[in-house]
Design a protein around this motif. Structure first.
Motif, PDB file in Angstrom:
ATOM      1  N   LEU A  67       1.478  -0.972   5.303  1.00  0.00           N
ATOM      2  CA  LEU A  67       2.837  -0.486   5.541  1.00  0.00           C
ATOM      3  C   LEU A  67       3.724  -1.596   6.086  1.00  0.00           C
ATOM      4  O   LEU A  67       4.914  -1.680   5.753  1.00  0.00           O
ATOM      5  N   ALA A  68       3.151  -2.480   6.922  1.00  0.00           N
ATOM      6  CA  ALA A  68       3.924  -3.599   7.455  1.00  0.00           C
ATOM      7  C   ALA A  68       4.349  -4.549   6.333  1.00  0.00           C
ATOM      8  O   ALA A  68       5.501  -4.996   6.276  1.00  0.00           O
ATOM      9  N   VAL A  69       3.410  -4.861   5.428  1.00  0.00           N
ATOM     10  CA  VAL A  69       3.725  -5.745   4.302  1.00  0.00           C
ATOM     11  C   VAL A  69       4.761  -5.096   3.381  1.00  0.00           C
ATOM     12  O   VAL A  69       5.720  -5.748   2.945  1.00  0.00           O
ATOM     13  N   TYR A  70       4.572  -3.827   3.101  1.00  0.00           N
ATOM     14  CA  TYR A  70       5.505  -3.100   2.231  1.00  0.00           C
ATOM     15  C   TYR A  70       6.905  -3.061   2.831  1.00  0.00           C
ATOM     16  O   TYR A  70       7.899  -3.331   2.142  1.00  0.00           O
ATOM     17  N   ASN A  71       6.998  -2.752   4.116  1.00  0.00           N
ATOM     18  CA  ASN A  71       8.309  -2.708   4.774  1.00  0.00           C
ATOM     19  C   ASN A  71       8.930  -4.089   4.877  1.00  0.00           C
ATOM     20  O   ASN A  71      10.156  -4.240   4.790  1.00  0.00           O
ATOM     21  N   GLY A  72       8.098  -5.122   5.079  1.00  0.00           N
ATOM     22  CA  GLY A  72       8.619  -6.480   5.109  1.00  0.00           C
ATOM     23  C   GLY A  72       9.216  -6.877   3.765  1.00  0.00           C
ATOM     24  O   GLY A  72      10.293  -7.483   3.697  1.00  0.00           O
ATOM     25  N   ALA A  73       8.521  -6.535   2.687  1.00  0.00           N
ATOM     26  CA  ALA A  73       9.052  -6.809   1.353  1.00  0.00           C
ATOM     27  C   ALA A  73      10.325  -6.008   1.101  1.00  0.00           C
ATOM     28  O   ALA A  73      11.275  -6.502   0.472  1.00  0.00           O
ATOM     29  N   GLY A  74      10.361  -4.778   1.611  1.00  0.00           N
ATOM     30  CA  GLY A  74      11.563  -3.958   1.464  1.00  0.00           C
ATOM     31  C   GLY A  74      12.739  -4.545   2.214  1.00  0.00           C
ATOM     32  O   GLY A  74      13.885  -4.463   1.753  1.00  0.00           O
ATOM     33  N   PHE A  75      12.477  -5.151   3.364  1.00  0.00           N
ATOM     34  CA  PHE A  75      13.529  -5.798   4.150  1.00  0.00           C
ATOM     35  C   PHE A  75      14.182  -6.918   3.340  1.00  0.00           C
ATOM     36  O   PHE A  75      15.415  -7.032   3.276  1.00  0.00           O
ATOM     37  N   LEU A  81       2.927   8.216   1.798  1.00  0.00           N
ATOM     38  CA  LEU A  81       2.335   6.944   1.429  1.00  0.00           C
ATOM     39  C   LEU A  81       1.058   6.647   2.200  1.00  0.00           C
ATOM     40  O   LEU A  81       0.047   6.224   1.608  1.00  0.00           O
ATOM     41  N   ALA A  82       1.068   6.850   3.501  1.00  0.00           N
ATOM     42  CA  ALA A  82      -0.138   6.565   4.289  1.00  0.00           C
ATOM     43  C   ALA A  82      -1.305   7.435   3.824  1.00  0.00           C
ATOM     44  O   ALA A  82      -2.443   6.957   3.695  1.00  0.00           O
ATOM     45  N   LEU A  83      -1.015   8.705   3.537  1.00  0.00           N
ATOM     46  CA  LEU A  83      -2.061   9.613   3.057  1.00  0.00           C
ATOM     47  C   LEU A  83      -2.587   9.160   1.703  1.00  0.00           C
ATOM     48  O   LEU A  83      -3.799   9.235   1.422  1.00  0.00           O
ATOM     49  N   LEU A  84      -1.700   8.693   0.820  1.00  0.00           N
ATOM     50  CA  LEU A  84      -2.125   8.193  -0.488  1.00  0.00           C
ATOM     51  C   LEU A  84      -3.048   6.986  -0.341  1.00  0.00           C
ATOM     52  O   LEU A  84      -4.053   6.864  -1.054  1.00  0.00           O
ATOM     53  N   LEU A  85      -2.709   6.093   0.566  1.00  0.00           N
ATOM     54  CA  LEU A  85      -3.530   4.904   0.763  1.00  0.00           C
ATOM     55  C   LEU A  85      -4.949   5.266   1.197  1.00  0.00           C
ATOM     56  O   LEU A  85      -5.927   4.661   0.754  1.00  0.00           O
ATOM     57  N   VAL A  86      -5.066   6.268   2.044  1.00  0.00           N
ATOM     58  CA  VAL A  86      -6.383   6.693   2.530  1.00  0.00           C
ATOM     59  C   VAL A  86      -7.138   7.461   1.454  1.00  0.00           C
ATOM     60  O   VAL A  86      -8.312   7.196   1.169  1.00  0.00           O
ATOM     61  N   ALA A  87      -6.464   8.429   0.819  1.00  0.00           N
ATOM     62  CA  ALA A  87      -7.140   9.325  -0.125  1.00  0.00           C
ATOM     63  C   ALA A  87      -7.495   8.642  -1.442  1.00  0.00           C
ATOM     64  O   ALA A  87      -8.566   8.893  -2.007  1.00  0.00           O
ATOM     65  N   LEU A  88      -6.617   7.792  -1.950  1.00  0.00           N
ATOM     66  CA  LEU A  88      -6.830   7.205  -3.273  1.00  0.00           C
ATOM     67  C   LEU A  88      -7.557   5.866  -3.230  1.00  0.00           C
ATOM     68  O   LEU A  88      -8.268   5.507  -4.173  1.00  0.00           O
ATOM     69  N   TYR A  89      -7.384   5.115  -2.136  1.00  0.00           N
ATOM     70  CA  TYR A  89      -7.946   3.757  -2.103  1.00  0.00           C
ATOM     71  C   TYR A  89      -8.866   3.521  -0.919  1.00  0.00           C
ATOM     72  O   TYR A  89      -9.330   2.398  -0.710  1.00  0.00           O
ATOM     73  N   GLY A  90      -9.133   4.566  -0.141  1.00  0.00           N
ATOM     74  CA  GLY A  90     -10.084   4.468   0.959  1.00  0.00           C
ATOM     75  C   GLY A  90      -9.652   3.545   2.075  1.00  0.00           C
ATOM     76  O   GLY A  90     -10.495   2.932   2.741  1.00  0.00           O
ATOM     77  N   ALA A  91      -8.357   3.427   2.333  1.00  0.00           N
ATOM     78  CA  ALA A  91      -7.862   2.534   3.371  1.00  0.00           C
ATOM     79  C   ALA A  91      -8.257   3.036   4.759  1.00  0.00           C
ATOM     80  O   ALA A  91      -8.230   4.239   5.029  1.00  0.00           O
ATOM     81  N   THR A  92      -8.624   2.109   5.635  1.00  0.00           N
ATOM     82  CA  THR A  92      -8.900   2.442   7.028  1.00  0.00           C
ATOM     83  C   THR A  92      -7.579   2.518   7.790  1.00  0.00           C
ATOM     84  O   THR A  92      -6.537   2.057   7.296  1.00  0.00           O
ATOM     85  N   PRO A  93      -7.577   3.090   8.995  1.00  0.00           N
ATOM     86  CA  PRO A  93      -6.334   3.120   9.775  1.00  0.00           C
ATOM     87  C   PRO A  93      -5.712   1.745   9.970  1.00  0.00           C
ATOM     88  O   PRO A  93      -4.489   1.586   9.885  1.00  0.00           O
ATOM     89  N   ALA A  94      -6.545   0.728  10.232  1.00  0.00           N
ATOM     90  CA  ALA A  94      -6.019  -0.622  10.403  1.00  0.00           C
ATOM     91  C   ALA A  94      -5.391  -1.134   9.109  1.00  0.00           C
ATOM     92  O   ALA A  94      -4.335  -1.774   9.116  1.00  0.00           O
ATOM     93  N   GLN A  95      -6.054  -0.849   7.983  1.00  0.00           N
ATOM     94  CA  GLN A  95      -5.522  -1.288   6.694  1.00  0.00           C
ATOM     95  C   GLN A  95      -4.214  -0.585   6.363  1.00  0.00           C
ATOM     96  O   GLN A  95      -3.289  -1.198   5.819  1.00  0.00           O
ATOM     97  N   VAL A  96      -4.121   0.696   6.704  1.00  0.00           N
ATOM     98  CA  VAL A  96      -2.864   1.420   6.488  1.00  0.00           C
ATOM     99  C   VAL A  96      -1.739   0.741   7.250  1.00  0.00           C
ATOM    100  O   VAL A  96      -0.631   0.553   6.727  1.00  0.00           O
ATOM    101  N   GLY A  97      -2.023   0.331   8.486  1.00  0.00           N
ATOM    102  CA  GLY A  97      -1.011  -0.317   9.306  1.00  0.00           C
ATOM    103  C   GLY A  97      -0.495  -1.592   8.681  1.00  0.00           C
ATOM    104  O   GLY A  97       0.719  -1.798   8.571  1.00  0.00           O
ATOM    105  N   TRP A  98      -1.402  -2.469   8.232  1.00  0.00           N
ATOM    106  CA  TRP A  98      -0.915  -3.741   7.700  1.00  0.00           C
ATOM    107  C   TRP A  98      -0.300  -3.583   6.323  1.00  0.00           C
ATOM    108  O   TRP A  98       0.628  -4.317   5.963  1.00  0.00           O
TER     109      TRP A  98
END
Length: 395
Positions: A44-52, A25-42
């Motif tokens: 994933l945090a939002v996604y995991n929070g919704a999963g919780f 998932l992190a690799l997809l975010l960077v490769a497909l949508y140009g996410a920065t490391p900081a953006q990947v972090g938040w």
């Protein structure tokens, strides 16, 4: 025979679905949508929070209906829609919306499977054996995702995810058809086994807290292994992959063995064995000096996590009367454990001991986690299925 094939097949496919998506998932975010490391972090945090939230809400709703297969089928459809959405969208905000709206509830599928097994009469030994197939999927899934990415690029993960979603939908539909056929023939459902443990609501919270600590220790191992191997031991990073791979591969036979041992041993006795083996593992990791020792002690890690993954899930289903809520609550202990592991890894990097200090902290977390579980169960007593409705999982 049909059930013997459908349930293991379903467990394997649900496991593969997330074993392919999560590491990529992190690799997809960077490769497909140009996410920065900081953006990947938040993200994933939002996604995991919704999963919780989804892991509690969706199974709880399924408990009210007494049907876990229909929501499972919905999870498969949502996964298919997620793969299509991630393929179609071109911006990171839209990808986040897809992950939250579609991906978070889709991730509950495997929890619903274990809730269904419990409602059909499966006890801890049977649940543990099925859990072994999910672990096997996590041995095969990440290499499969890596192979697809290396051969056809990051986007190739999405069609693979869609195929797995379709296969999950087919196996779940077959389980639904089997259930309807049995009801039409007048075959009664087995119902949850008569092995509930009467624990107060506060006791359930203490058990959950204990497992958060146990899960955090395991999450720390995964997070810190590459840093420990390269910076503390001075080895090539490949040895961290070998170590984690050996632990994951050995986890499967460990779970199968637990499925047999669990028939003759109490859940608490097995959790205490996890404490002894887990503490020994972390102490040895703090003093290991070479690749042979690093890889060898992973067999202890495999047994320790097998108890957490297999016996732990079965234990939650015994202390919480509603199968869906029990499975969702257990799944969230792993998410919270991942949160706790962050400061533990940071502490290891900040000490003069090096990342080996993180393993010493994990030894303490493991001992404390088992102590909390033991205290919560110390005064608990076996309860009949009728009495289970007034335990912590009841209304």
């Amino acid at each position: 025979m049909e059930r013997r094939l459908l349930v293991p097949g379903s467990a394997l496919l649900w496991g593969l679905q997330f074993a392919v998506l999560v590491p990529s998932l992190a690799l997809l975010l960077v490769a497909l949508y140009g996410a920065t490391p900081a953006q990947v972090g938040w993200v994933l945090a939002v996604y995991n929070g919704a999963g919780f939230v989804a892991a509690l809400v969706v199974p709880a709703l399924a408990d009210r209906r007494g049907d876990y297969l229909a929501p499972m089928l919905g999870c498969a459809v949502l996964t298919l829609l997620l793969a299509a959405a991630l393929w179609a969208v071109t911006s990171l905000p839209l990808a986040v919306v897809a992950l939250v709206v579609l991906g978070a509830p889709a991730g509950v599928g495997v929890s619903l499977l274990f809730a269904h097994l419990r409602s059909e009469g499966a006890g801890t030994p049977q649940v543990t054996r099925v859990r072994a197939l999910v672990s096997f999927a996590w041995v095969a899934g990440p290499p499969l995702a890596a192979f697809l990415i290396a051969g056809a690029g990051e986007r190739a993960v999405l069609p693979a995810l869609a195929v797995l979603a379709v296969l999950n939908g087919l196996t779940t539909a077959a389980l639904v058809a089997r259930r309807r056929r049995r009801l039409a023939e007048g075959v009664p459902t087995a119902g949850a086994p008569d092995d509930a443990i009467a624990v107060s609501r506060g006791g359930v919270l203490v058990v959950a807290l204990g497992f958060v600590l146990l899960q955090s220790a395991n999450a720390t191992v995964v997070s810190v292994m590459a840093l420990f191997t390269t910076r503390d031991l001075g080895l090539d990073v490949v040895w961290s992959g070998v170590a984690l791979g050996v632990a994951a591969a050995a986890e499967v036979p460990a779970l199968l063995l637990l499925g047999r041992v669990g028939r003759r041993s109490s859940d608490l006795a097995l959790v205490v064995s996890d404490s002894a083996v887990g503490v020994l593992y972390f102490l040895l990791m703090a003093v290991v000096t070479g690749p042979v020792g690093l890889v060898s002690v992973q067999l202890l890690n495999a047994w320790s996590f097998a108890v957490i993954a297999g016996t732990g899930l079965g234990l939650f289903q015994r202390v919480v009367a509603r199968p869906g809520l029990a499975s969702g609550l257990y799944a969230n202990t792993r998410r919270l454990g991942g949160v706790v592991s962050g400061p533990v890894v940071g502490l290891g990097g900040a000490t003069t001991w090096g990342y080996g200090a993180a393993f010493l902290v994990c030894a303490g977390l493991t001992a404390l986690g088992v102590l909390l579980v033991a205290l919560a169960l110390r005064t608990a007593s076996p309860s009949s299925a009728a009495g289970a409705g007034v335990t912590a999982g009841g209304r």
